[in-house]
Design a protein around this motif. Structure first.
Motif, PDB file in Angstrom:
ATOM      1  N   PRO A   1     -31.390 -31.761-102.108  1.00 47.78           N
ATOM      2  CA  PRO A   1     -32.714 -31.693-102.730  1.00 47.78           C
ATOM      3  C   PRO A   1     -33.405 -30.384-102.346  1.00 47.78           C
ATOM      4  O   PRO A   1     -33.091 -29.785-101.313  1.00 47.78           O
ATOM      5  CB  PRO A   1     -33.451 -32.900-102.124  1.00 47.78           C
ATOM      6  N   PRO A   2     -34.335 -29.909-103.160  1.00 45.85           N
ATOM      7  CA  PRO A   2     -35.064 -28.687-102.808  1.00 45.85           C
ATOM      8  C   PRO A   2     -35.765 -28.825-101.461  1.00 45.85           C
ATOM      9  O   PRO A   2     -36.196 -29.916-101.079  1.00 45.85           O
ATOM     10  CB  PRO A   2     -36.083 -28.548-103.946  1.00 45.85           C
ATOM     11  N   GLU A   3     -35.871 -27.712-100.737  1.00 42.36           N
ATOM     12  CA  GLU A   3     -36.443 -27.752 -99.394  1.00 42.36           C
ATOM     13  C   GLU A   3     -37.887 -28.210 -99.387  1.00 42.36           C
ATOM     14  O   GLU A   3     -38.367 -28.766 -98.398  1.00 42.36           O
ATOM     15  CB  GLU A   3     -36.326 -26.372 -98.735  1.00 42.36           C
ATOM     16  N   ASP A   4     -38.611 -27.984-100.477  1.00 41.25           N
ATOM     17  CA  ASP A   4     -40.028 -28.344-100.491  1.00 41.25           C
ATOM     18  C   ASP A   4     -40.267 -29.780-100.950  1.00 41.25           C
ATOM     19  O   ASP A   4     -41.417 -30.215-101.088  1.00 41.25           O
ATOM     20  CB  ASP A   4     -40.824 -27.378-101.379  1.00 41.25           C
ATOM     21  N   VAL A   5     -39.200 -30.544-101.173  1.00 40.18           N
ATOM     22  CA  VAL A   5     -39.333 -31.937-101.586  1.00 40.18           C
ATOM     23  C   VAL A   5     -39.202 -32.831-100.359  1.00 40.18           C
ATOM     24  O   VAL A   5     -38.214 -32.772 -99.636  1.00 40.18           O
ATOM     25  CB  VAL A   5     -38.259 -32.310-102.635  1.00 40.18           C
ATOM     26  N   GLU A   6     -40.212 -33.671-100.128  1.00 40.22           N
ATOM     27  CA  GLU A   6     -40.207 -34.549 -98.966  1.00 40.22           C
ATOM     28  C   GLU A   6     -39.106 -35.601 -99.093  1.00 40.22           C
ATOM     29  O   GLU A   6     -38.916 -36.209-100.143  1.00 40.22           O
ATOM     30  CB  GLU A   6     -41.560 -35.239 -98.826  1.00 40.22           C
ATOM     31  N   ALA A   7     -38.373 -35.794 -98.009  1.00 43.23           N
ATOM     32  CA  ALA A   7     -37.325 -36.810 -97.986  1.00 43.23           C
ATOM     33  C   ALA A   7     -37.949 -38.192 -97.841  1.00 43.23           C
ATOM     34  O   ALA A   7     -38.792 -38.412 -96.964  1.00 43.23           O
ATOM     35  CB  ALA A   7     -36.374 -36.539 -96.818  1.00 43.23           C
ATOM     36  N   THR A   8     -37.557 -39.128 -98.709  1.00 45.68           N
ATOM     37  CA  THR A   8     -38.116 -40.481 -98.652  1.00 45.68           C
ATOM     38  C   THR A   8     -37.008 -41.524 -98.734  1.00 45.68           C
ATOM     39  O   THR A   8     -35.950 -41.307 -99.342  1.00 45.68           O
ATOM     40  CB  THR A   8     -39.105 -40.728 -99.805  1.00 45.68           C
ATOM     41  N   TRP A   9     -37.288 -42.685 -98.138  1.00 38.65           N
ATOM     42  CA  TRP A   9     -36.361 -43.812 -98.238  1.00 38.65           C
ATOM     43  C   TRP A   9     -36.323 -44.352 -99.659  1.00 38.65           C
ATOM     44  O   TRP A   9     -35.299 -44.865-100.112  1.00 38.65           O
ATOM     45  CB  TRP A   9     -36.791 -44.918 -97.265  1.00 38.65           C
ATOM     46  N   GLU A  10     -37.452 -44.242-100.363  1.00 44.56           N
ATOM     47  CA  GLU A  10     -37.500 -44.726-101.742  1.00 44.56           C
ATOM     48  C   GLU A  10     -36.482 -43.994-102.620  1.00 44.56           C
ATOM     49  O   GLU A  10     -35.903 -44.586-103.540  1.00 44.56           O
ATOM     50  CB  GLU A  10     -38.906 -44.557-102.318  1.00 44.56           C
ATOM     51  N   ASP A  11     -36.247 -42.707-102.326  1.00 45.57           N
ATOM     52  CA  ASP A  11     -35.255 -41.957-103.096  1.00 45.57           C
ATOM     53  C   ASP A  11     -33.871 -42.568-102.959  1.00 45.57           C
ATOM     54  O   ASP A  11     -33.096 -42.611-103.924  1.00 45.57           O
ATOM     55  CB  ASP A  11     -35.217 -40.494-102.633  1.00 45.57           C
ATOM     56  N   LEU A  12     -33.526 -43.023-101.759  1.00 37.09           N
ATOM     57  CA  LEU A  12     -32.186 -43.569-101.546  1.00 37.09           C
ATOM     58  C   LEU A  12     -31.998 -44.863-102.323  1.00 37.09           C
ATOM     59  O   LEU A  12     -30.929 -45.112-102.893  1.00 37.09           O
ATOM     60  CB  LEU A  12     -31.937 -43.792-100.053  1.00 37.09           C
ATOM     61  N   VAL A  13     -33.035 -45.699-102.361  1.00 31.81           N
ATOM     62  CA  VAL A  13     -32.964 -46.933-103.142  1.00 31.81           C
ATOM     63  C   VAL A  13     -32.873 -46.609-104.632  1.00 31.81           C
ATOM     64  O   VAL A  13     -32.058 -47.184-105.368  1.00 31.81           O
ATOM     65  CB  VAL A  13     -34.190 -47.820-102.845  1.00 31.81           C
TER      66      VAL A  13
ATOM     67  N   ALA B   1     -31.821 -54.745-101.756  1.00 35.20           N
ATOM     68  CA  ALA B   1     -31.684 -56.188-101.936  1.00 35.20           C
ATOM     69  C   ALA B   1     -33.042 -56.867-102.079  1.00 35.20           C
ATOM     70  O   ALA B   1     -33.193 -57.825-102.852  1.00 35.20           O
ATOM     71  CB  ALA B   1     -30.914 -56.780-100.757  1.00 35.20           C
ATOM     72  N   LEU B   2     -34.050 -56.384-101.346  1.00 33.56           N
ATOM     73  CA  LEU B   2     -35.389 -56.968-101.433  1.00 33.56           C
ATOM     74  C   LEU B   2     -36.061 -56.623-102.756  1.00 33.56           C
ATOM     75  O   LEU B   2     -36.735 -57.457-103.360  1.00 33.56           O
ATOM     76  CB  LEU B   2     -36.251 -56.482-100.265  1.00 33.56           C
ATOM     77  N   ARG B   3     -35.889 -55.393-103.213  1.00 38.28           N
ATOM     78  CA  ARG B   3     -36.579 -54.942-104.423  1.00 38.28           C
ATOM     79  C   ARG B   3     -35.861 -55.348-105.698  1.00 38.28           C
ATOM     80  O   ARG B   3     -36.489 -55.499-106.751  1.00 38.28           O
ATOM     81  CB  ARG B   3     -36.724 -53.422-104.398  1.00 38.28           C
ATOM     82  N   HIS B   4     -34.541 -55.471-105.612  1.00 39.72           N
ATOM     83  CA  HIS B   4     -33.752 -55.738-106.820  1.00 39.72           C
ATOM     84  C   HIS B   4     -32.781 -56.907-106.588  1.00 39.72           C
ATOM     85  O   HIS B   4     -31.559 -56.755-106.705  1.00 39.72           O
ATOM     86  CB  HIS B   4     -32.969 -54.482-107.216  1.00 39.72           C
TER      87      HIS B   4
ATOM     88  N   HIS C   1     -40.485 -42.677 -89.264  1.00 41.21           N
ATOM     89  CA  HIS C   1     -41.874 -43.145 -89.160  1.00 41.21           C
ATOM     90  C   HIS C   1     -42.456 -43.504 -90.523  1.00 41.21           C
ATOM     91  O   HIS C   1     -43.529 -44.126 -90.592  1.00 41.21           O
ATOM     92  CB  HIS C   1     -42.739 -42.068 -88.498  1.00 41.21           C
ATOM     93  N   ARG C   2     -41.759 -43.117 -91.590  1.00 45.10           N
ATOM     94  CA  ARG C   2     -42.257 -43.429 -92.937  1.00 45.10           C
ATOM     95  C   ARG C   2     -41.611 -44.684 -93.530  1.00 45.10           C
ATOM     96  O   ARG C   2     -41.808 -44.981 -94.708  1.00 45.10           O
ATOM     97  CB  ARG C   2     -42.042 -42.238 -93.879  1.00 45.10           C
ATOM     98  N   MET C   3     -40.856 -45.413 -92.726  1.00 47.39           N
ATOM     99  CA  MET C   3     -40.384 -46.713 -93.198  1.00 47.39           C
ATOM    100  C   MET C   3     -41.584 -47.605 -93.505  1.00 47.39           C
ATOM    101  O   MET C   3     -42.586 -47.573 -92.799  1.00 47.39           O
ATOM    102  CB  MET C   3     -39.506 -47.377 -92.132  1.00 47.39           C
ATOM    103  N   LYS C   4     -41.483 -48.407 -94.552  1.00 49.60           N
ATOM    104  CA  LYS C   4     -42.636 -49.192 -94.994  1.00 49.60           C
ATOM    105  C   LYS C   4     -42.752 -50.503 -94.221  1.00 49.60           C
ATOM    106  O   LYS C   4     -41.757 -51.083 -93.809  1.00 49.60           O
ATOM    107  CB  LYS C   4     -42.528 -49.477 -96.495  1.00 49.60           C
ATOM    108  N   MET C   5     -43.998 -50.948 -94.074  1.00 51.70           N
ATOM    109  CA  MET C   5     -44.257 -52.279 -93.528  1.00 51.70           C
ATOM    110  C   MET C   5     -43.825 -53.322 -94.561  1.00 51.70           C
ATOM    111  O   MET C   5     -44.164 -53.216 -95.744  1.00 51.70           O
ATOM    112  CB  MET C   5     -45.739 -52.442 -93.218  1.00 51.70           C
ATOM    113  N   GLN C   6     -43.040 -54.312 -94.102  1.00 54.72           N
ATOM    114  CA  GLN C   6     -42.564 -55.369 -95.005  1.00 54.72           C
ATOM    115  C   GLN C   6     -42.669 -56.712 -94.286  1.00 54.72           C
ATOM    116  O   GLN C   6     -41.692 -57.448 -94.172  1.00 54.72           O
ATOM    117  CB  GLN C   6     -41.124 -55.101 -95.439  1.00 54.72           C
TER     118      GLN C   6
ATOM    119  N   GLN D   1     -33.647 -62.927-101.016  1.00 53.41           N
ATOM    120  CA  GLN D   1     -33.221 -63.984-101.930  1.00 53.41           C
ATOM    121  C   GLN D   1     -31.704 -64.031-102.077  1.00 53.41           C
ATOM    122  O   GLN D   1     -31.185 -64.825-102.868  1.00 53.41           O
ATOM    123  CB  GLN D   1     -33.871 -63.761-103.301  1.00 53.41           C
ATOM    124  N   VAL D   2     -31.011 -63.167-101.343  1.00 51.59           N
ATOM    125  CA  VAL D   2     -29.550 -63.094-101.409  1.00 51.59           C
ATOM    126  C   VAL D   2     -28.987 -63.291-100.009  1.00 51.59           C
ATOM    127  O   VAL D   2     -29.700 -63.094 -99.011  1.00 51.59           O
ATOM    128  CB  VAL D   2     -29.088 -61.726-101.983  1.00 51.59           C
ATOM    129  N   PRO D   3     -27.716 -63.671 -99.890  1.00 50.22           N
ATOM    130  CA  PRO D   3     -27.114 -63.831 -98.568  1.00 50.22           C
ATOM    131  C   PRO D   3     -26.990 -62.507 -97.830  1.00 50.22           C
ATOM    132  O   PRO D   3     -26.783 -61.456 -98.443  1.00 50.22           O
ATOM    133  CB  PRO D   3     -25.745 -64.436 -98.873  1.00 50.22           C
TER     134      PRO D   3
END
Length: 312
Positions: free
Chosen positions: A71-83, A114-117, A234-239, A245-247
């Motif tokens: 990814p471009p250097e100026d783009v913040e890395a997020t966990w949401e991107d991986l999902v 698994a939680l989101r989808h 530190h940017r992991m979301k509170m859940q 709903q899956v094993p």
């Protein structure tokens, strides 16, 4: 060993992601998500085993890793991107529903997907990292703890790694992470000082395996891998209200150094994970290290295939 595995690049959300695949999807598809310092190759034993059992195995190099684009250097890395990347891979390949297998930081997007989808997920297996409803808290660890060092944004890890070639860096991390003790540097030391070329590789990790990892990290380098996971933990979301709903199958080597992280053993042995995953099975491998899927591939394969077959 890897001749049967096919390699392609898929256009995923503005990046070309490298994806390794094998198998015919007679019984379903299994998507493998790697950790650090890993790439698709970490799953070589499991991919061939599930393919032989009638499943299609898919293992991407995470964005910024291995043969996948940076990814471009100026783009913040997020966990949401991986999902979102996993979802886009499934849509691109016209796959409706999958089993997910995550290891190390790859467990985080596996749990989150698994939680989101749940409608796209048949089950989730994770190695080494329990589900956490909140960001991991390492404030009680010593200053020399490797995660505290590597999450510093000022380039300390880059300088430490930069003293050595890529092969030496991967070699050192594999040695450190295969031990039962948490990697912690003393005052005046850097993490790469904790092993040298006289330190033997783990017996289950060959020079040829090291060559495969080194070749892929030669391409990607470590800039983005330091962003995800270390500088995004530190940017992991509170859940706090998460409910699977899956094993869920959790596999932990009892000699995995992560077992000593604050709260990890308690989360697994106290039944806390069952609050979030009602259909949960936890299996401990007594001599298992952080790389249990490479150290004891037959044992992990048996557990994984048993889980797949129990949830047709």
């Amino acid at each position: 060993m890897t001749q049967e595995i096919e390699h392609t690049h898929l256009p995923i959300r503005g990046l070309n992601l490298h994806v390794a695949q094998v198998g015919k999807d007679e019984l379903g598809t299994v998507v493998f998500l790697h950790g650090f310092p890993e790439i698709w190759y970490t799953w070589r034993h499991q991919m061939l085993a599930v393919a032989a059992a009638g499943y299609r195995a898919i293992a991407p190099d995470s964005r910024g890793y291995g043969l996948s684009d940076q990814p471009p250097e100026d783009v913040e890395a997020t966990w949401e991107d991986l999902v979102a990347d996993v979802l886009a891979i499934l849509d691109t390949l016209s796959i409706q529903k999958v089993f997910l297998v995550g290891k190390d930081y790859g467990a985080i997007p596996a749990y989150d997907f698994a939680l989101r989808h749940p409608d796209r997920t048949r089950g989730v297996t994770c190695l080494g990292i329990p589900f956490s409803p909140a960001p991991f808290d390492f404030t009680t660890m010593p200053e020399g703890f490797y995660i505290l060092r590597w999450r510093e944004p000022g380039g300390r890890a880059e300088a430490d790694f930069g003293r050595h070639d890529v092969r030496r860096v991967v070699r050192t991390i594999y040695i450190l992470f295969s031990r039962a003790e948490v990697p912690i540097a003393e005052e005046g030391q850097e993490i790469m000082d904790l092993a040298d070329l006289s330190t033997p590789l783990p017996p289950w990790f060959t020079e040829e395996d090291l060559d495969a990892y080194a070749a892929l990290f030669e391409k990607s380098g470590f800039r983005y891998p330091l962003q995800i996971p270390y500088r995004a933990l530190h940017r992991m979301k509170m859940q706090l209200d998460a409910k699977f709903q899956v094993p869920v199958l959790m596999v932990m080597g009892e000699k995995d150094y992560c077992f000593k992280f604050p709260g990890f053993e308690e989360a697994m042995r106290s039944g806390a994970m069952e609050t979030f995953a009602p259909d949960l099975k936890i299996v401990y491998i007594p001599e298992g290290s952080h790389f249990v899927q490479e150290q004891f591939p037959e044992q992990v394969n048996d557990l994984l295939l048993g889980f797949l077959k129990d949830h047709p």
